[in-house]
Motif scaffolding. Structure first.
Motif, PDB file in Angstrom:
ATOM      1  N   TYR A 124      -0.590  12.360   1.653  1.00 15.83           N
ATOM      2  CA  TYR A 124      -1.012  12.590   3.121  1.00 15.83           C
ATOM      3  C   TYR A 124      -0.753  10.778   3.660  1.00 15.83           C
ATOM      4  O   TYR A 124      -1.262   9.945   2.701  1.00 15.83           O
ATOM      5  N   GLY A 125      -0.199  10.788   4.668  1.00 11.97           N
ATOM      6  CA  GLY A 125       0.147   9.468   5.208  1.00 11.97           C
ATOM      7  C   GLY A 125       1.171   8.609   4.620  1.00 11.97           C
ATOM      8  O   GLY A 125       1.869   7.809   5.513  1.00 11.97           O
ATOM      9  N   ASP A 126       1.810   9.371   3.719  1.00  7.29           N
ATOM     10  CA  ASP A 126       3.232   8.634   3.395  1.00  7.29           C
ATOM     11  C   ASP A 126       4.523   8.820   4.479  1.00  7.29           C
ATOM     12  O   ASP A 126       4.453   9.674   4.998  1.00  7.29           O
ATOM     13  N   LYS A 171      12.760  -0.183  -1.257  1.00  7.93           N
ATOM     14  CA  LYS A 171      11.871  -1.411  -1.842  1.00  7.93           C
ATOM     15  C   LYS A 171      10.758  -1.543  -0.902  1.00  7.93           C
ATOM     16  O   LYS A 171       9.574  -1.620  -1.410  1.00  7.93           O
ATOM     17  N   LYS A 172      10.865  -1.412   0.491  1.00  4.78           N
ATOM     18  CA  LYS A 172       9.947  -1.449   1.392  1.00  4.78           C
ATOM     19  C   LYS A 172       8.671  -0.665   1.095  1.00  4.78           C
ATOM     20  O   LYS A 172       7.409  -0.856   1.180  1.00  4.78           O
ATOM     21  N   LEU A 173       9.169   0.745   1.014  1.00  4.89           N
ATOM     22  CA  LEU A 173       8.309   1.817   1.097  1.00  4.89           C
ATOM     23  C   LEU A 173       7.710   1.925  -0.063  1.00  4.89           C
ATOM     24  O   LEU A 173       6.147   2.029  -0.355  1.00  4.89           O
ATOM     25  N   LEU A 174       8.166   1.392  -1.248  1.00  2.77           N
ATOM     26  CA  LEU A 174       7.853   1.367  -2.594  1.00  2.77           C
ATOM     27  C   LEU A 174       6.558   0.261  -2.832  1.00  2.77           C
ATOM     28  O   LEU A 174       5.828   0.378  -3.607  1.00  2.77           O
ATOM     29  N   LYS A 176       4.342  -0.083  -0.659  1.00  2.75           N
ATOM     30  CA  LYS A 176       3.288   0.191   0.162  1.00  2.75           C
ATOM     31  C   LYS A 176       2.939   1.600  -0.548  1.00  2.75           C
ATOM     32  O   LYS A 176       1.757   2.011  -0.388  1.00  2.75           O
ATOM     33  N   GLN A 177       3.527   2.323  -0.992  1.00  3.13           N
ATOM     34  CA  GLN A 177       3.287   3.661  -1.500  1.00  3.13           C
ATOM     35  C   GLN A 177       3.477   3.838  -3.025  1.00  3.13           C
ATOM     36  O   GLN A 177       4.100   3.212  -3.631  1.00  3.13           O
ATOM     37  N   ASP A 214       7.395   1.205 -11.905  1.00  7.81           N
ATOM     38  CA  ASP A 214       6.187   1.521 -12.111  1.00  7.81           C
ATOM     39  C   ASP A 214       5.789   2.802 -10.910  1.00  7.81           C
ATOM     40  O   ASP A 214       4.758   3.017 -11.084  1.00  7.81           O
ATOM     41  N   LYS A 215       6.739   3.289 -10.235  1.00  3.02           N
ATOM     42  CA  LYS A 215       6.446   3.916  -9.248  1.00  3.02           C
ATOM     43  C   LYS A 215       7.297   5.566  -9.402  1.00  3.02           C
ATOM     44  O   LYS A 215       8.240   5.351 -10.187  1.00  3.02           O
ATOM     45  N   LYS A 216       7.121   6.369  -8.498  1.00  7.69           N
ATOM     46  CA  LYS A 216       7.851   7.682  -8.879  1.00  7.69           C
ATOM     47  C   LYS A 216       8.505   7.930  -7.769  1.00  7.69           C
ATOM     48  O   LYS A 216       8.189   7.914  -6.443  1.00  7.69           O
TER      49      LYS A 216
END
Ligand code: PLP
Length: 412
Positions: A124-126, A171-174, A176-177, A214-216
């Motif tokens: 939610y909010g992504d 990169k920017k979105l990752l 923050k999310q 480290d993110k998906k």
């Protein structure tokens, strides 16, 4: 907007009228009043013949007409019939045999696949990342589920895929999310007709592997027009490259039977994962089927049986492929005609390779489209330009349009 009577806005921006359908309705009104010869309706996202009639593959229609009630009347399993799951994987992968873990879940068209991917692989909010030029229902699908769309620039100055913009936004979105869903609609991108080259694909995958330490990341390939992009094997050459995605990047293919089998109204498609582990593939099946159960429950059985029958019978498959090729070639001829005339008229177009649509970059698209409507030419204004559906108009109309558009753009 706050003027809801009973309904709740829930953070969504719901317009009074669907903008594309309202233009299309104006085109239909004018056609009734003034006659066919006076109107070019290039708003429709379906393949029409030169007289404006919907093209239906007769080979597919024949299979449909011969179904018996037990083949369409009963429920299908939530994720699709086992036979459909196999057939739809063959349909998307063709001669390529993936060595990753794949699972297919039936969906009502490609739309359902996009919806389920957003609901399960973002929070939610992504923000969901896609190209600045994109099919506008991506916004609805995101908003409906409490997400929103963020765009990167599709083209660089040379008209190639803008890797820099793609990398920066990823990169920017990752930063923050925790998770990121990226939608890439290729080949035959709606609305530009662009297709990523294999080289561009390799670089996209490198960027994603680097960014996802480290993110998906879920890479949703919207392949709704895969069968309208030249040779059907060649246009799938990017699929094996997706195996190079790292452990934190999962490709999902959103597949559709709407255009390729002219089964728009039967609402059939599938989402197919290409997972690095059996666990991720099994999770995919479990979570997507859960979402299906909570939205449309199961999908129509008839189109699943139709596709199964086509893939069970090599001769029938050949017949369908040959029939589709005729229409595919017609579409390419229309695109070439448009490009040739645009060049002659000095009208700038975005790089078109194949597919249902072409686009013109334009600073005041709404105004230009309104001017063209007065001449009986109906096009779709978008945020940064104008969309023309080559799928819904004749080759002769494709030849007429560029000069008319150029004139309307120059009008003060
Ligand atoms: N993706 C794109 C880019 C489309 O243009 C469409 C249909 O117009 C779809 C997906 C999904 O279509 P459907 O839900 O009919 O399969």
């Amino acid at each position: 907007m706050t003027d809801m009577i009973f309904a709740s806005q829930n953070g969504r921006n719901i317009p009074k009228e669907d903008p594309i359908f309202s233009i299309s309705n104006r085109a239909k009104d004018m056609l009734q009043k003034e006659g066919k010869e006076k109107v070019i309706n290039a708003t429709i996202g379906a393949l029409l013949d030169d007289d404006g009639n919907l093209i239906v593959l007769s080979s597919v229609d024949e299979v449909f007409k011969n179904l018996n009630p037990s083949e369409y009347a009963q429920y299908a399993p939530i994720g699709g019939t086992p036979e459909f799951k196999k057939a739809v994987q063959k349909d998307i992968f063709r001669n390529y045999v993936p060595s990753v873990f794949t699972e297919a879940v039936a969906t009502p068209g490609g739309t359902g696949a996009i919806r389920n991917a957003v609901s399960n692989y973002s929070e939610y909010g992504d923000k969901i990342l896609t190209t600045d030029w994109h099919w506008t229902p991506y916004n609805n699908i995101a908003e409906e589920q409490g997400r929103s769309i963020e765009a990167f620039e599709l083209f660089d100055k040379e008209g190639n895929f803008n890797l820099e913009s793609f990398s920066a936004k990823t990169k920017k979105l990752l930063s923050k999310q925790q998770r990121l869903v990226i939608i890439l609609n290729t080949p035959s991108h709606n609305p530009t007709g662009y297709a990523l080259t294999d080289d561009e694909w390799k670089k996209v995958i490198e960027i994603l592997n680097d960014a996802s330490t480290d993110k998906k990341i879920t890479l949703l390939v919207d392949a709704a027009y895969a069968d309208f992009a030249g040779d059907e094997e060649e246009s799938r050459s990017f699929l094996p490259l997706l195996e190079n995605c790292g452990d934190n990047v999962m490709p999902i293919i959103a597949h559709s039977l709407s255009k390729a089998y002219t089964l728009y109204g039967l609402r059939c498609g599938a989402m197919i994962c290409m997972a690095k582990s059996r666990e991720a593939a099994e999770e995919f099946k479990r979570v997507c089927e859960f979402s299906s159960r909570g939205s449309w429950s199961n999908c129509a059985r008839a189109p699943q049986v139709i596709l199964t029958k086509i893939y069970d019978d090599p001769k029938l498959l050949q017949k369908v492929t040959e029939e589709r090729k005729e229409f595919h070639d017609m579409l390419i001829r229309r695109g070439i005609a448009f490009k040739e005339e645009a060049k002659k008229a000095g009208l700038k177009t975005l790089p078109y390779r194949s597919g249902f649509f072409m686009t013109i970059p334009c600073d005041n698209p709404k105004e230009v489209c309104m001017r063209l409507e007065k001449e009986g030419i109906f096009l779709i204004p978008m945020a940064k330009g104008i969309r023309i559906s080559g799928a819904s108009i004749s080759e002769a109309a494709c030849r007429r349009l560029p000069a008319a558009i150029k004139k309307a753009m120059e009008q003060k």
